[in-house]
Design a protein around this motif. Structure first.
Motif, mmCIF file in Angstrom:
data_model
loop_
_atom_site.group_PDB
_atom_site.id
_atom_site.type_symbol
_atom_site.label_atom_id
_atom_site.label_comp_id
_atom_site.label_asym_id
_atom_site.label_seq_id
_atom_site.Cartn_x
_atom_site.Cartn_y
_atom_site.Cartn_z
ATOM 1 N N GLU A 248 -17.140 -7.215 44.887
ATOM 2 C CA GLU A 248 -17.427 -8.627 44.632
ATOM 3 C C GLU A 248 -18.758 -9.040 45.247
ATOM 4 O O GLU A 248 -19.534 -9.777 44.630
ATOM 5 C CB GLU A 248 -16.300 -9.494 45.195
ATOM 6 N N PRO B 208 -14.630 -16.426 45.264
ATOM 7 C CA PRO B 208 -15.084 -16.177 46.645
ATOM 8 C C PRO B 208 -14.353 -16.993 47.691
ATOM 9 O O PRO B 208 -14.117 -16.511 48.801
ATOM 10 C CB PRO B 208 -16.576 -16.540 46.582
ATOM 11 N N TYR C 185 -15.553 -17.664 54.393
ATOM 12 C CA TYR C 185 -16.278 -18.329 53.310
ATOM 13 C C TYR C 185 -17.155 -19.468 53.827
ATOM 14 O O TYR C 185 -18.368 -19.485 53.589
ATOM 15 C CB TYR C 185 -15.277 -18.854 52.274
ATOM 16 N N MET D 51 -21.618 -18.069 44.613
ATOM 17 C CA MET D 51 -20.344 -18.201 45.326
ATOM 18 C C MET D 51 -19.734 -19.584 45.153
ATOM 19 O O MET D 51 -18.535 -19.731 44.927
ATOM 20 C CB MET D 51 -20.542 -17.886 46.810
#
Length: 617
Positions: free
Chosen positions: A8, A50, A58, A284
């Motif tokens: 990812e 994400p 995050y 993201m």
């Protein structure tokens, strides 16, 4: 780290950088391309999320990235840049920001249907334009220096002010609603903001002192600054949330204005990091949106709110705040229209939405939808209209790509003169007033000063020039100039003339990676070109047509002709080099250095005599 998460990260990086490349290749707003890419792999196809996949990491990743981006932008905030702009910029970032906050909050309440508390909090967030979107738009649109500087300064200065206004509004609301907060907490917030500014200034001064006194080796300077930015942001942010942005802005401005010798290298390094972070973080953020959030965007009250912010709130704030300034109506109109929101608005609004929701304001659930609607529509509207509007208002520096020529001599002056005659911007720069006499007498634009000096940024408007040619008699200096300007012009647009043979400093083993691209050919030196000009060679323009093709021209050209550049029908200029073999098409103009008529006749007679002698033998 699992293989899926690693995959990812790779996908996010590839999509971010790929979006930047596509925007450059097809002249599209980068933020628009990145938004579409993020929406496709996120809520549209569900390939990545994400926010869920990165978990607790995050928000810290987003926050640190925003801090670095803001610091990189503030490294460009040199006080000398604001000369002549002081009053308009000051009014826009103070009175204009306050007006935008009040008008935006009223619009959010009466049109967006939000409560007063939520309206005033997000009204503070939405005054930001931000370097993450403004700087890419300015690179793409090529505005004239004055409106470009106003938009740049506003974007970077207001970026930390927006979150601070939102926190200020939030603290007042919590105090007024008696939710356990008191006037002491409001006073603490104000003191923490002041501390953040002093803390950032101290960090900047400390790093500057370490660099100038030799306490840090060259190879550690950029990594040290990188780590210091994260430390400065984190410490200030831990004391009071969101004051970290104010601290890194103060740190960047301090470093930009204390005149340390390493600032240019740091600026290029941070700019590269910033572009990478903008690319990945925007992917993201958009990929983390849900389909429900996207569907809420099309609610009538949200669309109405966005339209009023675009066409009423922003223009009115700028026009009222710039009354009795020397801004023209055209400049007010352009600045009043351009206000795209970006990463800071997306990240900070999410933080405030969660706090307000926890405090019992259920309408705070709409904040994410409103924010993304405002970000996406402003980026699309302003990204696609800025160049067109600037052209209509005569505030665009667009035109044929110009050439900056370093070194005043007979050849460079002749080259600048033919460029000027063809309506192509050209300027000759030299540190010697005596050598510049050729340029002055020829009536071409010139700059007297050391091109490598930091003062050049203030005295010379670089906007019209896409190419740089270093053509002094010193090869090592040409290589130094080429290397210094590669980050600004791009490697393919920086040239130098071939190594000299009889005069100048011969540096035959000079590393080609630092010397720029060789103009015309390795066999053609500046000395030879100047000699031909002194012998009467002239610059000639030849129109290529369907009847007189480029092969016809190559067959007919006089012996000794040197091909210089091609002016395309599109207005682009392409210089001849050994690396790229140019071909002219019908409608193009080929410019060459050709022998004078008498010399041509002598050469033809000599060639005829040689052919006759060969025939007799």
């Amino acid at each position: 780290m699992s293989d899926s998460l690693l995959l990812e990260i790779m996908l996010i990086g590839a999509l971010g950088v790929g979006s930047q490349w596509l925007s450059w290749r097809y002249r599209l707003p980068a933020i628009v391309v990145m938004s579409v890419a993020g929406l496709l792999v996120g809520p549209a196809l569900g390939i990545i999320n994400p926010n869920e996949d990165f978990g607790d990491l995050y928000r810290p990743i987003i926050s640190v990235a925003v801090a670095i981006i803001l610091f990189e932008g503030s490294l460009n905030l040199r006080l000398q840049d604001i000369k002549g702009l002081g009053r308009p910029v000051f009014r826009i970032v103070t009175f204009g920001a306050f007006l935008s906050w009040i008008l935006g909050s009223l619009t959010a309440h009466y049109v967006g249907g939000l409560s007063w508390a939520v309206s005033f909090v997000i009204g503070g967030v939405f005054i930001v334009t931000g370097p993450t979107v403004i700087l890419p738009l300015l690179r793409q649109s090529k505005l004239k220096p004055r409106p470009a500087k106003i938009l740049k300064w506003e974007g970077i200065i207001v970026d930390p002010i927006g979150p601070l206004l939102a926190i200020f509004a939030l603290e007042i609301i919590l105090v007024l609603t008696n939710t356990g907060h008191s006037l002491l907490s409001l006073l603490f917030f104000l003191l923490a903001s002041l501390f953040a500014v002093i803390f950032g200034w101290a960090f900047g001064r400390g790093i500057g002192w370490m660099f100038e006194t030799g306490h840090v080796p060259e190879y550690l300077k950029s990594p040290l600054v990188f780590a210091a930015v994260i430390a400065c942001f984190t410490i200030a942010d831990e004391i009071t949330h969101e004051t970290g942005l104010l601290a890194v802005t103060a740190m960047g401005m301090t470093l930009a204005n204390i005149r340390i010798s390493s600032i240019q290298d740091m600026r290029h390094f941070k700019e590269n990091i910033s572009i990478l972070l903008i690319s990945t973080i925007f992917i993201m953020l958009t990929a983390s949106l849900t389909r429900g959030t996207l569907l809420q965007i099309f609610r009538p009250e949200i669309i109405g709110y966005v339209l009023l912010m675009l066409f009423i709130v922003r223009p009115l704030s700028i026009f009222l705040s710039t009354i009795r300034t020397d801004l023209s109506k055209s400049e007010k109109l352009l600045v009043g229209w351009i206000a795209p929101r970006g990463i800071v608005a997306l990240t900070v609004s999410g933080y405030f939405a969660s706090i307000l929701y926890d405090e019992g304001y259920e309408d705070a659930a709409l904040v994410t939808s409103i924010t993304f609607a405002l970000v996406f529509f402003t980026v699309v509207a302003h990204g696609f209209s800025i160049s067109w509007l600037a052209g209509k208002l005569n505030l665009s520096a667009e035109g044929r790509p110009g050439t900056m020529i370093i070194g005043s001599n007979s050849f460079t002056v002749a080259l600048a003169k033919i460029l000027k005659d063809m309506d192509i911007p050209a300027i000759v720069s030299d540190s010697s007033w005596q050598r510049l006499s050729k340029a002055r007498n020829a009536g071409v634009n010139f700059h007297h000063g050391e091109i490598l000096s930091e003062q050049t940024d203030y005295r010379v408007d670089m906007t019209p020039y896409d190419y740089l040619i270093s053509a002094t008699e010193f090869d090592s200096y040409n290589a130094l100039v080429a290397t210094a300007f590669v980050p600004a012009f791009g490697r393919n647009n920086v040239f130098k003339l071939s190594i000299q043979t009889e005069r100048g400093d011969q540096v035959e083993d000079l590393d080609p990676t630092i010397a720029g691209r060789v103009l015309f050919s390795e066999e053609i030196s500046l000395e030879g070109l100047c000699g031909k000009i002194d012998d009467g060679y002239v610059m000639r323009k030849t129109n290529i047509t369907d009847q007189y093709t480029y092969p016809d021209y190559l067959d007919d050209r006089a012996h000794g002709t040197i091909l210089l550049f091609v002016l395309r029908v599109s207005g682009n200029v392409e210089y001849y080099t050994d690396e790229i073999k140019l071909k002219a098409e019908p409608g193009d103009v080929v410019v060459s250095l050709t022998p004078p008529s008498k010399e041509v006749n002598k050469i033809k007679a000599k060639l005829d005599q040689q052919h006759q002698e060969q025939g007799n033998q």
